[in-house]
Design a protein around this motif. Structure first.
Motif, PDB file in Angstrom:
ATOM      1  N   TYR A 167      61.349  33.226  29.321  1.00  0.00           N
ATOM      2  CA  TYR A 167      62.115  32.789  28.153  1.00  0.00           C
ATOM      3  C   TYR A 167      63.233  31.866  28.632  1.00  0.00           C
ATOM      4  O   TYR A 167      63.538  31.784  29.825  1.00  0.00           O
TER       5      TYR A 167
ATOM      6  N   TYR B 105      55.767  19.210  28.812  1.00  0.00           N
ATOM      7  CA  TYR B 105      56.542  20.394  29.177  1.00  0.00           C
ATOM      8  C   TYR B 105      57.589  20.039  30.228  1.00  0.00           C
ATOM      9  O   TYR B 105      57.310  19.320  31.184  1.00  0.00           O
TER      10      TYR B 105
ATOM     11  N   PHE C 238      63.860  28.089  32.229  1.00  0.00           N
ATOM     12  CA  PHE C 238      63.097  29.311  31.958  1.00  0.00           C
ATOM     13  C   PHE C 238      63.380  30.364  33.035  1.00  0.00           C
ATOM     14  O   PHE C 238      63.597  30.042  34.203  1.00  0.00           O
TER      15      PHE C 238
ATOM     16  N   TYR D 114      63.619  29.985  23.568  1.00  0.00           N
ATOM     17  CA  TYR D 114      62.211  29.657  23.755  1.00  0.00           C
ATOM     18  C   TYR D 114      61.495  30.867  24.363  1.00  0.00           C
ATOM     19  O   TYR D 114      62.032  31.538  25.246  1.00  0.00           O
TER      20      TYR D 114
ATOM     21  N   GLU E 189      57.887  31.915  26.288  1.00  0.00           N
ATOM     22  CA  GLU E 189      56.645  31.479  26.925  1.00  0.00           C
ATOM     23  C   GLU E 189      55.707  32.682  27.036  1.00  0.00           C
ATOM     24  O   GLU E 189      56.086  33.716  27.587  1.00  0.00           O
TER      25      GLU E 189
ATOM     26  N   LYS F  50      49.125  28.864  28.707  1.00  0.00           N
ATOM     27  CA  LYS F  50      50.491  29.147  28.268  1.00  0.00           C
ATOM     28  C   LYS F  50      50.745  28.560  26.882  1.00  0.00           C
ATOM     29  O   LYS F  50      50.336  27.448  26.573  1.00  0.00           O
TER      30      LYS F  50
ATOM     31  N   TYR G 207      53.904  28.487  23.559  1.00  0.00           N
ATOM     32  CA  TYR G 207      55.353  28.555  23.388  1.00  0.00           C
ATOM     33  C   TYR G 207      55.750  28.751  21.921  1.00  0.00           C
ATOM     34  O   TYR G 207      55.100  28.240  21.005  1.00  0.00           O
TER      35      TYR G 207
ATOM     36  N   LYS H 234      59.654  29.305  19.500  1.00  0.00           N
ATOM     37  CA  LYS H 234      61.105  29.174  19.576  1.00  0.00           C
ATOM     38  C   LYS H 234      61.748  29.787  18.338  1.00  0.00           C
ATOM     39  O   LYS H 234      61.134  29.851  17.266  1.00  0.00           O
TER      40      LYS H 234
ATOM     41  N   PRO I 192      56.984  23.634  24.820  1.00  0.00           N
ATOM     42  CA  PRO I 192      58.138  24.241  24.141  1.00  0.00           C
ATOM     43  C   PRO I 192      58.582  23.536  22.868  1.00  0.00           C
ATOM     44  O   PRO I 192      58.896  24.187  21.868  1.00  0.00           O
TER      45      PRO I 192
END
Length: 505
Positions: free
Chosen positions: A268, A310, A315, A339, A341, A435, A437, A439, A474
Protein backbone atom coordinates in the motif's frame (compact mmCIF):
# COMPACT_ATOMS: atom_id res chain seq x y z
CA UNK A 1 -22.45 21.55 11.66
CA UNK A 2 -20.31 20.58 14.55
CA UNK A 3 -16.60 20.30 13.95
CA UNK A 4 -14.90 17.29 15.41
CA UNK A 5 -13.26 18.02 18.70
CA UNK A 6 -9.55 17.33 19.02
CA UNK A 7 -7.73 15.34 21.67
CA UNK A 8 -5.02 16.20 24.00
CA UNK A 9 -2.01 13.96 23.73
CA UNK A 10 -1.41 11.27 26.30
CA UNK A 11 1.17 12.60 28.76
CA UNK A 12 1.22 9.78 31.25
CA UNK A 13 4.29 9.42 33.39
CA UNK A 14 4.33 12.31 35.80
CA UNK A 15 6.88 11.33 38.39
CA UNK A 16 10.59 11.86 38.53
CA UNK A 17 10.70 14.92 36.28
CA UNK A 18 14.13 16.35 35.72
CA UNK A 19 14.73 19.65 33.99
CA UNK A 20 17.68 21.65 32.79
CA UNK A 21 16.65 25.09 31.63
CA UNK A 22 18.05 27.52 29.13
CA UNK A 23 16.23 30.84 29.19
CA UNK A 24 15.65 33.21 26.33
CA UNK A 25 14.26 36.32 27.97
CA UNK A 26 13.23 39.68 26.50
CA UNK A 27 12.83 42.77 28.67
CA UNK A 28 9.57 44.62 28.28
CA UNK A 29 9.68 48.10 26.88
CA UNK A 30 7.16 50.90 27.41
CA UNK A 31 6.39 50.25 31.08
CA UNK A 32 2.89 51.18 32.08
CA UNK A 33 2.52 53.86 34.70
CA UNK A 34 1.96 52.49 38.16
CA UNK A 35 3.33 49.07 37.30
CA UNK A 36 6.61 48.02 38.81
CA UNK A 37 9.14 45.66 37.33
CA UNK A 38 9.87 42.90 39.76
CA UNK A 39 13.35 41.61 40.35
CA UNK A 40 12.03 38.22 39.37
CA UNK A 41 9.00 36.00 39.67
CA UNK A 42 8.89 32.25 40.12
CA UNK A 43 7.17 29.68 37.98
CA UNK A 44 6.16 26.22 39.10
CA UNK A 45 5.28 23.48 36.63
CA UNK A 46 3.19 20.71 38.15
CA UNK A 47 2.45 17.63 36.07
CA UNK A 48 -0.25 15.32 37.34
CA UNK A 49 -1.36 11.87 36.28
CA UNK A 50 -3.64 12.32 33.28
CA UNK A 51 -7.32 11.57 33.18
CA UNK A 52 -9.44 10.90 30.12
CA UNK A 53 -12.06 13.62 30.10
CA UNK A 54 -13.40 16.49 28.08
CA UNK A 55 -13.46 17.48 24.41
CA UNK A 56 -13.41 14.82 21.78
CA UNK A 57 -13.56 11.73 23.97
CA UNK A 58 -17.09 12.69 24.91
CA UNK A 59 -18.12 12.86 21.25
CA UNK A 60 -16.40 10.00 19.48
CA UNK A 61 -15.73 6.52 20.80
CA UNK A 62 -13.65 4.57 21.11
CA UNK A 63 -10.59 6.61 21.81
CA UNK A 64 -7.18 5.04 21.64
CA UNK A 65 -4.18 5.41 23.90
CA UNK A 66 -1.00 6.64 22.33
CA UNK A 67 1.98 4.36 22.09
CA UNK A 68 4.91 5.12 24.36
CA UNK A 69 6.90 6.78 21.54
CA UNK A 70 3.87 8.86 20.56
CA UNK A 71 3.36 10.01 24.14
CA UNK A 72 6.87 10.75 25.32
CA UNK A 73 8.02 14.33 25.72
CA UNK A 74 11.73 14.85 26.26
CA UNK A 75 11.89 18.56 25.48
CA UNK A 76 9.54 21.52 25.23
CA UNK A 77 9.29 25.28 25.24
CA UNK A 78 7.11 27.46 27.45
CA UNK A 79 6.10 30.87 26.06
CA UNK A 80 4.68 33.95 27.77
CA UNK A 81 3.25 36.46 25.30
CA UNK A 82 2.07 39.99 26.06
CA UNK A 83 -0.90 41.94 24.70
CA UNK A 84 1.20 43.18 21.77
CA UNK A 85 2.02 39.57 20.79
CA UNK A 86 5.61 39.96 21.92
CA UNK A 87 7.30 36.96 23.51
CA UNK A 88 8.42 38.36 26.85
CA UNK A 89 9.73 35.07 28.17
CA UNK A 90 10.51 31.67 26.74
CA UNK A 91 12.10 28.72 28.45
CA UNK A 92 13.58 25.71 26.68
CA UNK A 93 13.05 22.65 28.84
CA UNK A 94 15.20 19.58 28.31
CA UNK A 95 15.55 16.18 29.93
CA UNK A 96 11.82 15.96 30.53
CA UNK A 97 10.56 12.54 31.51
CA UNK A 98 6.92 12.67 30.48
CA UNK A 99 6.28 9.33 28.84
CA UNK A 100 3.62 6.93 27.71
CA UNK A 101 2.26 3.86 29.43
CA UNK A 102 4.58 1.93 31.71
CA UNK A 103 4.42 -1.85 31.33
CA UNK A 104 3.79 -3.56 34.61
CA UNK A 105 3.73 -7.19 35.67
CA UNK A 106 1.61 -9.74 33.81
CA UNK A 107 1.15 -7.40 30.85
CA UNK A 108 -0.64 -4.70 32.85
CA UNK A 109 -0.31 -1.01 32.14
CA UNK A 110 0.36 1.39 34.97
CA UNK A 111 0.85 5.09 35.48
CA UNK A 112 3.24 6.82 37.84
CA UNK A 113 1.57 9.25 40.18
CA UNK A 114 3.15 12.33 41.65
CA UNK A 115 4.51 15.67 40.61
CA UNK A 116 7.71 17.59 40.44
CA UNK A 117 8.00 21.25 41.35
CA UNK A 118 10.91 23.21 39.96
CA UNK A 119 11.89 26.83 39.98
CA UNK A 120 12.20 29.01 36.89
CA UNK A 121 13.10 32.61 37.43
CA UNK A 122 11.15 34.97 35.16
CA UNK A 123 12.95 38.32 35.22
CA UNK A 124 11.60 41.70 34.29
CA UNK A 125 7.94 40.93 33.69
CA UNK A 126 5.50 43.61 34.75
CA UNK A 127 3.49 43.09 37.89
CA UNK A 128 -0.21 43.23 37.21
CA UNK A 129 0.08 42.56 33.49
CA UNK A 130 -1.53 39.50 31.89
CA UNK A 131 0.40 37.19 29.57
CA UNK A 132 -0.89 34.44 27.33
CA UNK A 133 0.64 31.01 27.92
CA UNK A 134 1.66 28.46 25.28
CA UNK A 135 3.52 25.18 25.40
CA UNK A 136 5.33 23.66 22.41
CA UNK A 137 6.39 20.06 22.94
CA UNK A 138 9.27 18.56 21.02
CA UNK A 139 12.74 19.68 20.05
CA UNK A 140 11.78 21.24 16.71
CA UNK A 141 10.45 24.74 16.12
CA UNK A 142 9.24 26.68 13.08
CA UNK A 143 11.88 28.18 10.83
CA UNK A 144 12.79 31.50 12.41
CA UNK A 145 11.23 30.39 15.71
CA UNK A 146 7.77 31.35 16.95
CA UNK A 147 6.31 34.73 15.96
CA UNK A 148 3.07 35.48 17.76
CA UNK A 149 2.81 38.88 16.10
CA UNK A 150 2.25 37.09 12.78
CA UNK A 151 0.65 33.82 13.73
CA UNK A 152 -0.03 32.81 10.13
CA UNK A 153 3.72 32.43 9.72
CA UNK A 154 3.95 29.93 12.55
CA UNK A 155 4.10 26.72 10.60
CA UNK A 156 6.19 23.59 10.51
CA UNK A 157 7.87 22.55 7.27
CA UNK A 158 8.67 18.86 6.86
CA UNK A 159 12.11 17.95 5.58
CA UNK A 160 10.86 14.70 4.09
CA UNK A 161 7.64 12.73 3.74
CA UNK A 162 5.47 11.69 6.66
CA UNK A 163 5.86 14.96 8.59
CA UNK A 164 9.46 14.32 9.60
CA UNK A 165 11.01 15.48 11.93
CA UNK A 166 7.80 16.55 13.71
CA UNK A 167 6.57 12.98 14.21
CA UNK A 168 9.73 11.22 15.25
CA UNK A 169 9.66 8.64 18.04
CA UNK A 170 9.78 10.27 21.48
CA UNK A 171 9.79 13.69 19.84
CA UNK A 172 6.31 14.47 18.51
CA UNK A 173 5.52 18.15 18.05
CA UNK A 174 2.50 19.25 20.10
CA UNK A 175 0.94 22.63 20.75
CA UNK A 176 -2.07 24.24 22.43
CA UNK A 177 -5.30 22.64 21.31
CA UNK A 178 -7.42 25.08 19.30
CA UNK A 179 -10.89 24.11 18.12
CA UNK A 180 -14.59 24.69 18.75
CA UNK A 181 -14.33 23.41 22.32
CA UNK A 182 -10.89 24.66 23.33
CA UNK A 183 -9.51 28.15 22.75
CA UNK A 184 -5.80 27.73 22.17
CA UNK A 185 -5.25 31.43 22.90
CA UNK A 186 -7.31 31.32 26.08
CA UNK A 187 -4.61 30.47 28.62
CA UNK A 188 -3.11 33.35 30.58
CA UNK A 189 -1.22 34.22 33.73
CA UNK A 190 -1.05 37.46 35.70
CA UNK A 191 1.94 37.95 37.99
CA UNK A 192 1.60 39.93 41.19
CA UNK A 193 4.28 41.05 43.64
CA UNK A 194 3.41 38.16 45.95
CA UNK A 195 4.55 35.71 43.25
CA UNK A 196 8.21 36.54 43.89
CA UNK A 197 8.62 33.30 45.81
CA UNK A 198 7.78 29.73 44.95
CA UNK A 199 5.54 29.34 47.98
CA UNK A 200 2.92 31.49 46.25
CA UNK A 201 2.64 30.35 42.60
CA UNK A 202 0.81 32.33 39.98
CA UNK A 203 -2.08 30.37 38.49
CA UNK A 204 -2.88 29.79 34.84
CA UNK A 205 -6.39 30.94 33.96
CA UNK A 206 -8.42 29.78 30.98
CA UNK A 207 -11.05 31.83 29.17
CA UNK A 208 -12.98 30.30 26.31
CA UNK A 209 -15.45 32.98 25.26
CA UNK A 210 -14.15 36.07 26.98
CA UNK A 211 -16.62 35.77 29.84
CA UNK A 212 -16.20 32.55 31.80
CA UNK A 213 -12.81 31.93 33.38
CA UNK A 214 -11.37 28.76 34.88
CA UNK A 215 -8.68 29.24 37.50
CA UNK A 216 -5.67 26.94 37.71
CA UNK A 217 -6.65 25.45 34.36
CA UNK A 218 -4.79 22.61 32.69
CA UNK A 219 -3.13 23.49 29.41
CA UNK A 220 -4.38 21.07 26.79
CA UNK A 221 -2.02 20.19 23.98
CA UNK A 222 -2.35 18.00 20.91
CA UNK A 223 -0.11 16.48 18.25
CA UNK A 224 0.25 18.51 15.08
CA UNK A 225 0.05 15.34 12.96
CA UNK A 226 -2.62 12.84 12.03
CA UNK A 227 -1.92 9.10 11.95
CA UNK A 228 -2.86 6.82 9.06
CA UNK A 229 -2.56 3.15 9.92
CA UNK A 230 -1.69 0.36 7.53
CA UNK A 231 -4.86 -0.99 5.91
CA UNK A 232 -6.61 -4.21 6.82
CA UNK A 233 -8.11 -6.44 4.14
CA UNK A 234 -10.90 -8.76 5.19
CA UNK A 235 -11.41 -10.27 1.76
CA UNK A 236 -9.35 -12.74 -0.30
CA UNK A 237 -12.10 -13.69 -2.75
CA UNK A 238 -14.32 -11.51 -4.89
CA UNK A 239 -17.76 -10.69 -3.58
CA UNK A 240 -21.05 -11.01 -5.42
CA UNK A 241 -22.04 -8.02 -7.53
CA UNK A 242 -24.22 -5.48 -5.70
CA UNK A 243 -27.88 -5.61 -6.67
CA UNK A 244 -27.86 -2.03 -7.98
CA UNK A 245 -24.84 -2.51 -10.26
CA UNK A 246 -25.43 -1.92 -13.95
CA UNK A 247 -26.17 -4.91 -16.19
CA UNK A 248 -22.80 -4.56 -17.96
CA UNK A 249 -20.95 -4.34 -14.66
CA UNK A 250 -22.69 -7.42 -13.32
CA UNK A 251 -21.50 -9.35 -16.37
CA UNK A 252 -17.93 -8.16 -15.79
CA UNK A 253 -18.07 -9.00 -12.10
CA UNK A 254 -19.49 -12.44 -12.79
CA UNK A 255 -16.65 -13.15 -15.20
CA UNK A 256 -14.04 -12.00 -12.67
CA UNK A 257 -15.56 -13.93 -9.79
CA UNK A 258 -15.60 -17.14 -11.82
CA UNK A 259 -11.95 -16.77 -12.84
CA UNK A 260 -10.25 -15.31 -9.74
CA UNK A 261 -9.14 -17.90 -7.20
CA UNK A 262 -7.85 -15.41 -4.64
CA UNK A 263 -6.83 -11.77 -4.34
CA UNK A 264 -4.33 -10.73 -1.66
CA UNK A 265 -3.15 -7.33 -0.39
CA UNK A 266 0.60 -7.08 -1.01
CA UNK A 267 1.50 -3.39 -0.69
CA UNK A 268 0.00 0.00 0.00
CA UNK A 269 1.04 3.64 -0.32
CA UNK A 270 -0.19 7.09 0.70
CA UNK A 271 -0.07 10.03 -1.68
CA UNK A 272 -0.35 13.81 -1.39
CA UNK A 273 1.40 14.37 1.93
CA UNK A 274 1.36 18.08 2.82
CA UNK A 275 4.79 19.51 3.57
CA UNK A 276 3.53 22.32 5.85
CA UNK A 277 1.20 22.67 8.81
CA UNK A 278 0.32 25.49 11.16
CA UNK A 279 1.78 25.12 14.65
CA UNK A 280 -1.66 25.86 16.07
CA UNK A 281 -4.63 24.47 14.24
CA UNK A 282 -6.22 27.35 12.36
CA UNK A 283 -9.84 27.80 11.34
CA UNK A 284 -11.51 30.13 8.89
CA UNK A 285 -15.15 31.11 8.21
CA UNK A 286 -17.73 28.33 8.58
CA UNK A 287 -15.24 26.26 10.61
CA UNK A 288 -13.14 25.68 7.52
CA UNK A 289 -9.80 24.08 8.34
CA UNK A 290 -7.04 26.33 7.00
CA UNK A 291 -3.84 25.00 5.49
CA UNK A 292 -0.71 27.15 4.94
CA UNK A 293 -0.28 28.49 1.44
CA UNK A 294 2.70 27.88 -0.78
CA UNK A 295 3.47 24.28 0.15
CA UNK A 296 4.14 21.22 -1.94
CA UNK A 297 3.21 17.57 -1.57
CA UNK A 298 5.50 14.69 -0.85
CA UNK A 299 4.57 11.58 -2.84
CA UNK A 300 2.13 13.47 -5.10
CA UNK A 301 -0.27 11.63 -7.39
CA UNK A 302 2.17 11.90 -10.31
CA UNK A 303 4.74 9.86 -8.38
CA UNK A 304 2.52 6.81 -8.91
CA UNK A 305 2.37 7.03 -12.69
CA UNK A 306 -0.23 8.03 -15.22
CA UNK A 307 -3.25 6.40 -16.81
CA UNK A 308 -1.21 3.54 -18.28
CA UNK A 309 2.18 3.38 -16.53
CA UNK A 310 3.21 2.29 -13.05
CA UNK A 311 5.55 4.24 -10.77
CA UNK A 312 6.51 3.27 -7.26
CA UNK A 313 5.81 6.53 -5.45
CA UNK A 314 6.26 5.00 -2.01
CA UNK A 315 4.69 1.56 -1.75
CA UNK A 316 5.38 -0.44 1.39
CA UNK A 317 4.02 -3.52 3.12
CA UNK A 318 1.72 -3.52 6.11
CA UNK A 319 4.41 -5.35 8.07
CA UNK A 320 7.16 -2.85 7.22
CA UNK A 321 5.09 0.28 7.91
CA UNK A 322 2.27 -0.06 10.41
CA UNK A 323 1.77 3.66 11.11
CA UNK A 324 2.15 6.78 8.98
CA UNK A 325 2.14 10.35 10.31
CA UNK A 326 0.98 13.17 8.06
CA UNK A 327 0.14 16.85 8.22
CA UNK A 328 -3.41 18.11 7.78
CA UNK A 329 -4.82 18.37 4.27
CA UNK A 330 -8.20 19.56 2.97
CA UNK A 331 -7.51 19.81 -0.76
CA UNK A 332 -10.24 18.78 -3.18
CA UNK A 333 -7.78 18.57 -6.08
CA UNK A 334 -5.00 16.72 -4.25
CA UNK A 335 -6.61 14.88 -1.33
CA UNK A 336 -4.52 12.53 0.77
CA UNK A 337 -5.19 9.12 -0.79
CA UNK A 338 -4.32 5.50 -0.05
CA UNK A 339 -3.34 3.14 -2.86
CA UNK A 340 -3.84 -0.62 -2.50
CA UNK A 341 -1.80 -3.14 -4.48
CA UNK A 342 -3.26 -6.64 -4.75
CA UNK A 343 -1.92 -9.84 -6.26
CA UNK A 344 -4.50 -11.74 -8.30
CA UNK A 345 -4.30 -15.51 -8.64
CA UNK A 346 -6.49 -16.94 -11.41
CA UNK A 347 -8.08 -20.37 -11.74
CA UNK A 348 -6.14 -22.19 -14.47
CA UNK A 349 -9.01 -24.56 -15.20
CA UNK A 350 -11.20 -21.65 -16.31
CA UNK A 351 -9.05 -21.02 -19.37
CA UNK A 352 -9.02 -23.33 -22.42
CA UNK A 353 -5.60 -22.20 -23.69
CA UNK A 354 -2.36 -22.02 -21.72
CA UNK A 355 -1.33 -18.64 -20.37
CA UNK A 356 1.12 -16.49 -22.30
CA UNK A 357 3.19 -15.82 -19.17
CA UNK A 358 4.09 -17.85 -16.09
CA UNK A 359 4.51 -14.80 -13.84
CA UNK A 360 0.76 -14.27 -13.47
CA UNK A 361 0.37 -11.58 -16.14
CA UNK A 362 -3.15 -11.48 -17.56
CA UNK A 363 -5.33 -9.18 -19.65
CA UNK A 364 -8.80 -7.68 -19.54
CA UNK A 365 -10.43 -6.90 -22.86
CA UNK A 366 -13.97 -5.58 -23.07
CA UNK A 367 -14.44 -6.42 -19.36
CA UNK A 368 -13.47 -10.07 -19.82
CA UNK A 369 -10.32 -11.57 -18.25
CA UNK A 370 -7.89 -13.51 -20.47
CA UNK A 371 -4.50 -15.13 -19.91
CA UNK A 372 -3.61 -15.54 -23.62
CA UNK A 373 -3.96 -13.61 -26.85
CA UNK A 374 -4.83 -16.90 -28.53
CA UNK A 375 -8.06 -17.03 -26.54
CA UNK A 376 -8.87 -13.40 -27.35
CA UNK A 377 -8.45 -14.03 -31.08
CA UNK A 378 -10.57 -17.17 -30.75
CA UNK A 379 -13.40 -15.23 -29.10
CA UNK A 380 -13.16 -12.51 -31.78
CA UNK A 381 -12.43 -14.72 -34.77
CA UNK A 382 -15.12 -13.00 -36.83
CA UNK A 383 -13.51 -9.57 -36.32
CA UNK A 384 -11.03 -8.48 -38.99
CA UNK A 385 -7.83 -6.78 -37.89
CA UNK A 386 -8.78 -6.94 -34.22
CA UNK A 387 -5.56 -5.27 -33.08
CA UNK A 388 -4.43 -3.96 -36.43
CA UNK A 389 -3.51 -5.31 -39.84
CA UNK A 390 -1.19 -8.30 -39.72
CA UNK A 391 -1.58 -8.80 -35.96
CA UNK A 392 -2.25 -12.26 -34.59
CA UNK A 393 -1.85 -14.06 -31.27
CA UNK A 394 1.80 -14.83 -31.93
CA UNK A 395 2.85 -11.30 -32.86
CA UNK A 396 0.89 -9.77 -29.98
CA UNK A 397 2.48 -12.12 -27.45
CA UNK A 398 5.95 -11.47 -28.88
CA UNK A 399 5.46 -7.72 -28.74
CA UNK A 400 4.35 -7.89 -25.12
CA UNK A 401 7.25 -10.18 -24.25
CA UNK A 402 9.58 -7.58 -25.68
CA UNK A 403 7.90 -4.85 -23.65
CA UNK A 404 8.28 -6.87 -20.44
CA UNK A 405 11.98 -7.55 -20.89
CA UNK A 406 14.42 -5.82 -18.59
CA UNK A 407 16.79 -4.44 -21.21
CA UNK A 408 19.78 -2.13 -21.08
CA UNK A 409 21.10 0.52 -23.42
CA UNK A 410 20.57 4.23 -23.78
CA UNK A 411 18.14 3.89 -26.68
CA UNK A 412 15.88 1.33 -25.01
CA UNK A 413 12.95 2.65 -23.01
CA UNK A 414 12.20 1.22 -19.59
CA UNK A 415 9.69 -1.56 -19.11
CA UNK A 416 6.89 0.60 -17.74
CA UNK A 417 7.13 3.04 -20.62
CA UNK A 418 6.94 0.20 -23.13
CA UNK A 419 4.04 -1.42 -21.28
CA UNK A 420 2.26 1.94 -21.21
CA UNK A 421 2.67 2.29 -24.97
CA UNK A 422 1.36 -1.25 -25.50
CA UNK A 423 -1.74 -0.62 -23.38
CA UNK A 424 -2.58 2.61 -25.16
CA UNK A 425 -1.85 1.33 -28.64
CA UNK A 426 -4.11 -1.72 -28.40
CA UNK A 427 -6.69 -0.48 -25.89
CA UNK A 428 -6.20 -3.49 -23.68
CA UNK A 429 -5.61 -3.75 -19.94
CA UNK A 430 -2.41 -5.59 -19.04
CA UNK A 431 -2.06 -6.65 -15.41
CA UNK A 432 1.69 -7.14 -15.22
CA UNK A 433 2.64 -10.04 -12.92
CA UNK A 434 -1.00 -10.28 -11.87
CA UNK A 435 -1.01 -7.01 -9.91
CA UNK A 436 -4.07 -4.78 -9.67
CA UNK A 437 -4.62 -1.45 -7.93
CA UNK A 438 -7.34 0.41 -6.05
CA UNK A 439 -7.37 3.80 -4.34
CA UNK A 440 -9.37 5.49 -1.61
CA UNK A 441 -9.45 9.15 -0.57
CA UNK A 442 -8.84 9.46 3.18
CA UNK A 443 -11.20 11.90 4.85
CA UNK A 444 -12.52 12.77 8.26
CA UNK A 445 -16.12 11.61 8.57
CA UNK A 446 -16.84 14.18 11.27
CA UNK A 447 -15.18 17.39 10.12
CA UNK A 448 -18.15 18.42 7.99
CA UNK A 449 -16.79 18.52 4.45
CA UNK A 450 -15.15 16.11 2.04
CA UNK A 451 -11.47 15.30 1.53
CA UNK A 452 -10.21 16.64 4.84
CA UNK A 453 -8.02 15.05 7.48
CA UNK A 454 -7.07 16.76 10.72
CA UNK A 455 -4.41 16.45 13.38
CA UNK A 456 -4.45 14.21 16.43
CA UNK A 457 -6.75 11.72 14.67
CA UNK A 458 -6.16 8.14 13.62
CA UNK A 459 -7.45 7.08 10.19
CA UNK A 460 -7.82 3.35 9.76
CA UNK A 461 -8.99 1.83 6.47
CA UNK A 462 -10.57 -1.61 6.32
CA UNK A 463 -11.34 -3.29 2.99
CA UNK A 464 -14.62 -5.10 3.49
CA UNK A 465 -15.36 -6.38 0.00
CA UNK A 466 -13.68 -6.52 -3.38
CA UNK A 467 -16.14 -6.83 -6.23
CA UNK A 468 -13.87 -6.89 -9.25
CA UNK A 469 -10.29 -6.76 -10.42
CA UNK A 470 -9.21 -3.13 -10.13
CA UNK A 471 -7.05 -0.91 -12.33
CA UNK A 472 -3.95 -2.14 -14.18
CA UNK A 473 -1.82 0.69 -12.69
CA UNK A 474 -2.28 2.88 -9.56
CA UNK A 475 -3.71 5.88 -11.42
CA UNK A 476 -5.50 3.85 -14.05
CA UNK A 477 -9.25 3.87 -14.56
CA UNK A 478 -11.09 0.54 -14.74
CA UNK A 479 -13.24 -0.01 -17.81
CA UNK A 480 -16.47 0.26 -15.86
CA UNK A 481 -17.51 2.53 -13.02
CA UNK A 482 -15.02 1.85 -10.21
CA UNK A 483 -17.56 2.66 -7.49
CA UNK A 484 -18.32 -1.02 -7.09
CA UNK A 485 -14.76 -2.32 -7.33
CA UNK A 486 -13.85 -1.85 -3.67
CA UNK A 487 -15.80 -1.29 -0.47
CA UNK A 488 -13.73 0.44 2.20
CA UNK A 489 -14.61 1.62 5.69
CA UNK A 490 -12.65 4.62 6.99
CA UNK A 491 -12.61 4.73 10.78
CA UNK A 492 -11.68 8.02 12.43
CA UNK A 493 -10.36 7.22 15.88
CA UNK A 494 -9.11 9.99 18.16
CA UNK A 495 -6.11 9.49 20.36
CA UNK A 496 -7.09 9.56 24.02
CA UNK A 497 -7.46 12.96 25.64
CA UNK A 498 -5.40 13.62 28.73
CA UNK A 499 -4.77 16.68 30.80
CA UNK A 500 -1.69 18.03 32.53
CA UNK A 501 -2.06 20.78 35.08
CA UNK A 502 0.47 23.56 34.56
CA UNK A 503 0.81 26.09 37.38
CA UNK A 504 2.96 29.19 37.14
CA UNK A 505 4.30 31.00 40.17
Amino acid sequence: MKKMNLLVMSLVSAAALSFTSCSSNDDLANDNAGQAKADGFYMTLTVQSPNASGTRTSVINPTENATAVEAAIKTGTLYLVDKDNKIVFSENLTDLTWSGAVNGENGTTTQKDGNKTFEIKVPAVVAGQTYRVYFLAGSHKPAGDMNFAATTNNFFTATKSFASPFADDNDFAMFNQNDADVNGNGYSVTFIQANNNKQNPAKVNYTKDGKSTTTNAPIKVERVVARIDAPTSNSTVLAEAPANASAALKVAMKDAKEKVEKIELTNYAISNLASKSYVMQTWGPDNKLLIPEGFSYYQPTADFGGDYDYKNGGFTTTEATEKNYVFENNSTTAPTTMYFEYKVTLKNDKFKIDADFKDGTFYRYNNVIYTSFAQIFEDYKDVTNLFGEGKNAGTMKAELEDAKKVETGQEVKDVETKLSEFRQKYHIEVFNEGKTYYKQVIKDNHIGYANAIQRNSIYRLTVNNIFNVGAQVPNGTPTENDFYYLNVTVTVNPWVLNEDNVNLQ
